[in-house]
Scaffold this motif. Sequence first.
Motif, short mmCIF file in Angstrom:
data_model
loop_
_atom_site.label_atom_id
_atom_site.label_comp_id
_atom_site.label_asym_id
_atom_site.label_seq_id
_atom_site.Cartn_x
_atom_site.Cartn_y
_atom_site.Cartn_z
N UNK A 461 53.37 -41.98 31.62
CA UNK A 461 54.38 -40.71 31.66
C UNK A 461 54.90 -41.04 33.34
N UNK A 462 54.34 -41.60 34.26
CA UNK A 462 54.82 -42.08 35.55
C UNK A 462 55.93 -43.01 35.37
N UNK A 463 55.66 -43.81 34.65
CA UNK A 463 56.75 -44.90 34.33
C UNK A 463 58.01 -44.18 33.66
N UNK A 464 57.62 -43.59 32.60
CA UNK A 464 58.86 -42.86 31.97
C UNK A 464 59.67 -41.83 32.71
N UNK A 465 58.88 -41.35 33.85
CA UNK A 465 59.23 -40.39 34.79
C UNK A 465 60.48 -41.00 35.58
N UNK A 466 60.30 -42.21 36.23
CA UNK A 466 61.05 -43.16 36.98
C UNK A 466 62.21 -43.43 36.09
N UNK A 467 61.99 -44.26 34.57
CA UNK A 467 62.97 -44.57 33.80
C UNK A 467 64.04 -43.59 33.51
N UNK A 468 63.48 -42.27 32.98
CA UNK A 468 64.39 -41.38 32.77
C UNK A 468 65.16 -40.67 33.97
#
Length: 819
Positions: A461-468
């Motif tokens: 989720x942390x990685x997706x937060x930055x990507x999105x």
Amino acid sequence: MRNEQGAAGAPYLPWVIAIGAGLIVLLVCVASGWDSWRARRLTLADNDREMSSLASAIAEQTARSLQEVELILRRTSVWERDPRNQLMTPAEKAAFLAHQIEGLPQIREVTIADEHGVRTATSIAAASSSPNIANRQYFQDLKKASGDSVVVSEPLKSLTDGKPTFAVAIRLQDPEGRFEGVARALVDEDYFRDFYRRIDLGPGAAIRLLRDGGTPIVQFPAETQSKMPSRVRSAIRQVPGLPLLVVVSRDESVALADWRTSSINALVGTGSISAFVALLAFALIRQMRRLGEVNQRLRSSEHRWRAVFEHAPLGIIVLSADGHYTATNPAFQRMIGYGSTELERLGAFDIMYRDDVLLARERVDKLLSGVHERIHFQTRYTRRDGQVVWADISMARVSAHQEHAPQNIRDSEEMLVATVEDITSLREAEQERSELEGQLRQSQKLEALGTFAGGIAHDFNNILGAILGYGERAFNSLPVASDERRYVEQVLNAANRARTLVERILTFSRSGMGTRVPVRVSPVVSETIELLQGHLADSIELDVKLNANDTYVAGDATHLHQVVMNLCSNAVLAMPSGGTLGVTLDKAHFAFVATLSEGRVGPGDFVRLTVSDTGAGISSEVVERIFNPFFTTRRTGEGTGLGLSLVDGIVREYGGGIDVQSVVGQGTRFDIYLPVTDAPPPAADGIPEDLPRGDGQIVLIVDDEDALVTLAEEVLADLGYEPVGFRSSAAALQAFKEDPNRFDVVVTDQTMPELTGLALVSEIRAIRNTLPVILCSGYGNPALEEEARKAGAAALLRKPLRSGELALVLHQMLGRATD
């Protein structure tokens, strides 16, 4: 001629009587001596069994008493290592230790000493001195030992009051295994001595508690005799789990006191019998009387055994060598439903379950051939009414001797005697237990996999937060018709698909379940069918029947959507050449608990969702595995294997069950049962079209991910706030302590290395309890929501965060604080 022979024989009659009397006297003496010797052996054997049993009981009692001591020491060692307890005063420590040994009369004192033998804590509050125990042997033994060693000392005299005692001590060590001291309990010898006294073994007996090396610790009575007994009978038992021995002993002369009395009585009786046997007539009359008594005992014995045979709770059968019933008791007749007359006309294998006959014949043949003296096996019988009965059989071969049989007939007849126990209910219970154990193992496996998957989803989720977040900002900053904007759009699409996958993993791991609300099932199913209908091939016919229009379940509409979508997608994939997809929603009621393919439901009211197809069907071997995580029958790359695992996890979380029916070549049907709720549905909250903006309020942002902190600062700055970001929760807390009134709101992550989000919320609220704090987590669940509420968090948001969601929550929190 006969008279002459009688007269000639008359002079020899006294000799015959004398010889007969002498022989009888001799036989009586020999028998008396044999009985006396045998009685002596039995007396000693009974004495040894008594002492052995007593030694075992004392060893168990000693183990329990000292294990309680060891448990107190273990708890004390854990308490001693807690840094918070280092600040306690000696009186507080003494009070704590004294409380630990309340109700344990065997413990006189509990002491903690450091590596130099200096006492650091003791249960004696008013101790006037602090003796050093470094020179005690048990202290030295523990100092040389490794790990969590336990030592029982030799007899001691207390350094405090000089009373006899012995110590039980454990080794204290730091995380690297270095010696840090001992935790010691002084055990009251009088506790064990009083216990031994209450046993009351009688004169000539003693009980001793020894160390493994033979050193006596406690003994009763004390050794005050000047002369040891010549022979002593002893029983020795190891104290379970401890290096101690229990020895129970008794003087052999004391043990044989009753035997000597009985032997003297037997000797007197033998002499009396010998005197009376002088008269042949009396001997003959006495012999005839004894024969009569024997006959009476034989008749009584026959009656007793007949009563046992007739009233025995187990079935008893007697078979001839050719396998026919010669005798059966009522218990066996009730078991199989046949009478004795009917059984006498049948063979042993005529009423046996036909699949078990061959194996039973083989075992009986081995018994008759002498390979085994007795056999034990389980088999099935077919009752007269057709019911199958499981039986546990123990069978032995016996011979009925015939003393006066003619020479042309063998002098013995082989017979088979067996006991038969009805174990039908036991077999059914074992089968049910086996099924329950299988379900338990499956649940444990799913729980472990769920925890693992939930942890991965949290980090992802942390990685997706930055990507999105950065993707949205890049997408909005690029020209509408540019190739770069199209490329970024594809990145956002892939990230959104990844976010959906994370949601499925979190739901599978049982961590995605938030607060449950009443959800109307029919609209959710209808909306899902509409979404699915646009992607169905023309060869698939859709048959939808939604009857439970006003039925609610306590849960989440997204979860219900995932259940319907996964089941329908699998049904469509099972019909590559076309067919009928059926979706039915109705109500069901269970008056009793019902066991389904997955789970148990009832009693109560349920909503039943049925998804069926006319596809290829599922084999029985595959049906047992379809709910396993990551199990799929598709080719690599075509499926994740989480679809049905997700369905199973949601249904179990809701307290429901799944029933699967499938026929290969005809299709599959899934029945989902979810418990209904009578709670009213929640009111819908309106969401403004334009995102509210800030007015320069200072927002404290805390997250251990650099990219997420930077992203949050940029988003909040664009929304009109003044963000202050920290990558360290400890640094953020320090900045807040320096100027608590600087910040208007705090946004913090939950999972951080130094201070967790909950800990940070507690610290901040302790300083300024009116400051609104927003907690963020990618691993939310009802337990975390409850902990956040207790800590004082104003809101709990799921990661990855969206700009609109954060803007709305900040507007609500700051508006509420202003009010």
